[in-house]
Design an enzyme around this catalytic site. Structure first.
Site, PDB file in Angstrom:
ATOM      1  N   ASP A   1       0.369  -9.728   3.891  1.00 29.72           N
ATOM      2  CA  ASP A   1      -0.968  -9.574   4.471  1.00 29.72           C
ATOM      3  C   ASP A   1      -2.097  -9.790   3.471  1.00 29.72           C
ATOM      4  O   ASP A   1      -3.253  -9.918   3.863  1.00 29.72           O
ATOM      5  CB  ASP A   1      -1.112  -8.172   5.076  1.00 29.72           C
ATOM      6  CG  ASP A   1      -0.169  -7.948   6.238  1.00 29.72           C
ATOM      7  OD1 ASP A   1       0.374  -8.946   6.751  1.00 29.72           O
ATOM      8  OD2 ASP A   1       0.040  -6.788   6.628  1.00 29.72           O
TER       9      ASP A   1
ATOM     10  N   GLN B   1       7.397 -14.999   9.835  1.00 28.03           N
ATOM     11  CA  GLN B   1       6.457 -15.205   8.715  1.00 28.03           C
ATOM     12  C   GLN B   1       6.920 -14.515   7.441  1.00 28.03           C
ATOM     13  O   GLN B   1       6.413 -14.757   6.358  1.00 28.03           O
ATOM     14  CB  GLN B   1       5.080 -14.639   9.091  1.00 28.03           C
ATOM     15  CG  GLN B   1       4.428 -15.343  10.248  1.00 28.03           C
ATOM     16  CD  GLN B   1       3.368 -14.477  10.908  1.00 28.03           C
ATOM     17  OE1 GLN B   1       2.203 -14.552  10.569  1.00 28.03           O
ATOM     18  NE2 GLN B   1       3.772 -13.647  11.847  1.00 28.03           N
ATOM     19  N   ARG B   2       7.849 -13.603   7.568  1.00 32.14           N
ATOM     20  CA  ARG B   2       8.274 -12.802   6.423  1.00 32.14           C
ATOM     21  C   ARG B   2       9.622 -13.219   5.873  1.00 32.14           C
ATOM     22  O   ARG B   2      10.060 -12.729   4.840  1.00 32.14           O
ATOM     23  CB  ARG B   2       8.351 -11.341   6.862  1.00 32.14           C
ATOM     24  CG  ARG B   2       7.273 -10.537   6.245  1.00 32.14           C
ATOM     25  CD  ARG B   2       7.196  -9.133   6.649  1.00 32.14           C
ATOM     26  NE  ARG B   2       8.396  -8.384   6.841  1.00 32.14           N
ATOM     27  CZ  ARG B   2       8.439  -7.230   7.491  1.00 32.14           C
ATOM     28  NH1 ARG B   2       7.326  -6.738   8.004  1.00 32.14           N
ATOM     29  NH2 ARG B   2       9.544  -6.574   7.621  1.00 32.14           N
TER      30      ARG B   2
ATOM     31  N   GLY C   1      -0.774  -9.126  10.368  1.00 34.06           N
ATOM     32  CA  GLY C   1      -2.035  -8.659   9.791  1.00 34.06           C
ATOM     33  C   GLY C   1      -2.564  -7.532  10.644  1.00 34.06           C
ATOM     34  O   GLY C   1      -3.261  -7.782  11.627  1.00 34.06           O
TER      35      GLY C   1
ATOM     36  N   GLU D   1       0.799  -1.223   0.000  1.00 31.27           N
ATOM     37  CA  GLU D   1       0.000   0.000   0.000  1.00 31.27           C
ATOM     38  C   GLU D   1       0.842   1.289   0.000  1.00 31.27           C
ATOM     39  O   GLU D   1       0.622   2.169  -0.833  1.00 31.27           O
ATOM     40  CB  GLU D   1      -0.859  -0.064   1.258  1.00 31.27           C
ATOM     41  CG  GLU D   1      -2.053   0.820   1.254  1.00 31.27           C
ATOM     42  CD  GLU D   1      -2.785   0.693   2.578  1.00 31.27           C
ATOM     43  OE1 GLU D   1      -2.889  -0.431   3.120  1.00 31.27           O
ATOM     44  OE2 GLU D   1      -3.240   1.739   3.074  1.00 31.27           O
TER      45      GLU D   1
HETATM   46  O1  F6P Z   1       2.834  -4.808   6.198  1.00 30.92           O
HETATM   47  C1  F6P Z   1       3.218  -6.108   6.405  1.00 30.92           C
HETATM   48  C2  F6P Z   1       3.637  -6.359   7.786  1.00 30.92           C
HETATM   49  O2  F6P Z   1       4.162  -7.620   7.688  1.00 30.92           O
HETATM   50  C3  F6P Z   1       2.579  -6.268   8.883  1.00 30.92           C
HETATM   51  O3  F6P Z   1       1.707  -7.346   8.969  1.00 30.92           O
HETATM   52  C4  F6P Z   1       3.434  -6.082  10.112  1.00 30.92           C
HETATM   53  O4  F6P Z   1       2.836  -5.587  11.231  1.00 30.92           O
HETATM   54  C5  F6P Z   1       4.441  -5.150   9.606  1.00 30.92           C
HETATM   55  O5  F6P Z   1       4.651  -5.482   8.248  1.00 30.92           O
HETATM   56  C6  F6P Z   1       5.678  -5.141  10.442  1.00 30.92           C
HETATM   57  O6  F6P Z   1       6.758  -4.646   9.738  1.00 30.92           O
HETATM   58  P1  F6P Z   1       8.054  -3.991  10.343  1.00 30.92           P
HETATM   59  O7  F6P Z   1       8.226  -4.499  11.721  1.00 30.92           O
HETATM   60  O8  F6P Z   1       9.127  -4.430   9.426  1.00 30.92           O
HETATM   61  O9  F6P Z   1       7.834  -2.531  10.273  1.00 30.92           O
END
Ligand code: F6P
Length: 341
Positions: free
Chosen positions: A128, A273-274, A171, A103
């Site tokens: 997400d 998860q990432r 999420g 986004e």
């Molecule tokens: O936007 C994706 C996302 O994975 C969210 O679900 C999560 O809260 C956020 O990014 C966290 O990202 P960061 O800790 O890297 O800012």
């Protein structure tokens, strides 16, 4: 011959390198040159770019993260920053830019397209799955698979110890990961940001399950879910914690223990998860998104984002994709409810 750029912005996710590799290979096939912009939009602010070739994009398909690096810039950017980006883009001699992101990254792309007619094409990225205009974003499938494996592992320990385990997944605004990983992992309750949590209902269903002889339960909750009937001040007073991302599982667990006296534990899956290797599905759609993005550039379809709808790779206005977040599928939630408690 064209000279195009590619950047990856916002949170990283598995599959980004599949997109980069596909964009570079398809472009080389077209006889074009691709410049990799480092660290998202920051690379265009700081003029940090380098040409990508076969060598730099070989052996990256199965690697998580992004070889280009990323940064989080929250829109709207200042007018001054937008101007610097537009000027540096013009100076670089690039004919088009492929912006791979969620986004925030795409909102910045839209602003630059509208204000400076920057020739940009978007590729939808997000674990997400919250972007509109596309059924799937790449990264989501990997996150669901990672979360499902974690749920499976937590299932066995919950059962052995007769405990409730509350598992928090990512999420913030939408509950796609919770819903899909919850169904795949056989969760006994799934809580998402789309619907306020009715804690009494959750506890009643846990009690009913215990009465049926099941002395353990798995609850999956999205990090952005909120509890009905509790203001942020009340949460802070009661738990000494702010009602914010990264805390919801702890708060729910405390309320469940207080209400039911069942021993409860918490597991926050977070960035795991990432990270890591993308699933085959994410590699495939990442590759197809990258390929399609180059085709959109070829057709001068700027201001558009690649989309995947009803199994077809197409395009949609970036404006449409970022207008509203895509909430979870109601039909799927109804199916999940059949398995609650
Ligand atoms: O936007 C994706 C996302 O994975 C969210 O679900 C999560 O809260 C956020 O990014 C966290 O990202 P960061 O800790 O890297 O800012």
């Amino acid at each position: 011959m064209k000279k195009i750029g590619i950047l990856t912005g916002g949170a990283d996710c598995p599959g980004l390198n599949s997109v980069i590799r596909a964009v570079v290979r398809k472009s080389i096939d077209e006889g074009w040159v691709v410049t990799g912009v480092k660290n998202g939009w920051n690379g265009l602010i700081e003029n940090d770019m380098r040409v990508l070739d076969y060598r730099l994009t070989s052996g990256i398909l199965d690697r998580g993260g992004t070889i280009l690096g990323t940064s989080r810039l929250v829109p709207p950017l200042s007018k001054a920053k937008n101007k610097i980006i537009a000027e540096n883009f013009a100076r670089s001699g690039m004919d088009a830019l492929i912006a791979v992101g969620g986004e925030d990254t795409l909102k910045i792309a839209l602003e630059l397209f509208k204000t400076y007619s920057l020739p940009v094409v978007g590729v939808p990225k997000s674990i997400d799955n919250a972007l509109s205009g596309t059924d799937y974003t790449f990264g989501f499938d990997t996150a669901v698979n990672v979360a499902t494996e974690c749920i499976d592992r937590l299932h066995t320990t919950a059962e052995s110890h007769h405990r409730i385990i509350v598992i928090e997944v990512m999420g913030v605004y939408t509950g796609w990961i919770a819903l899909e990983a919850g169904i795949a992992g056989g969760a006994h309750y799934i809580l998402t940001p789309e619907f306020p949590i009715e804690i009494d209902k959750v506890c009643a269903s846990l009690r009913a399950r215990h009465k049926r002889g099941k002395s353990f339960s798995i609850i999956v909750v999205s990090e952005g879910a909120r509890i009905q009937g509790f203001s942020d001040e009340e949460i802070e007073k009661k738990f000494g914690k702010k009602h914010r991302v990264g805390r919801i599982a702890e708060i729910i667990a405390a309320l469940i223990e207080e209400n039911t006296q069942y021993e409860t534990r918490v597991s926050v899956l977070g960035h795991i998860q990432r990270g890591g290797t993308p699933t085959a599905y994410d590699r495939i759609i990442g590759t197809r998104f990258g390929f399609k993005a180059v085709e959109l550039v070829k057709e001068n379809k700027f201001g558009q984002m690649v989309s995947l709808r009803n199994n077809k790779f197409d395009s949609v206005d970036i404006a449409e994709a970022v207008r509203k977040r895509k909430a979870i599928d109601q039909d799927l939630l109804e199916i999940a409810k059949v398995f609650f408690a």
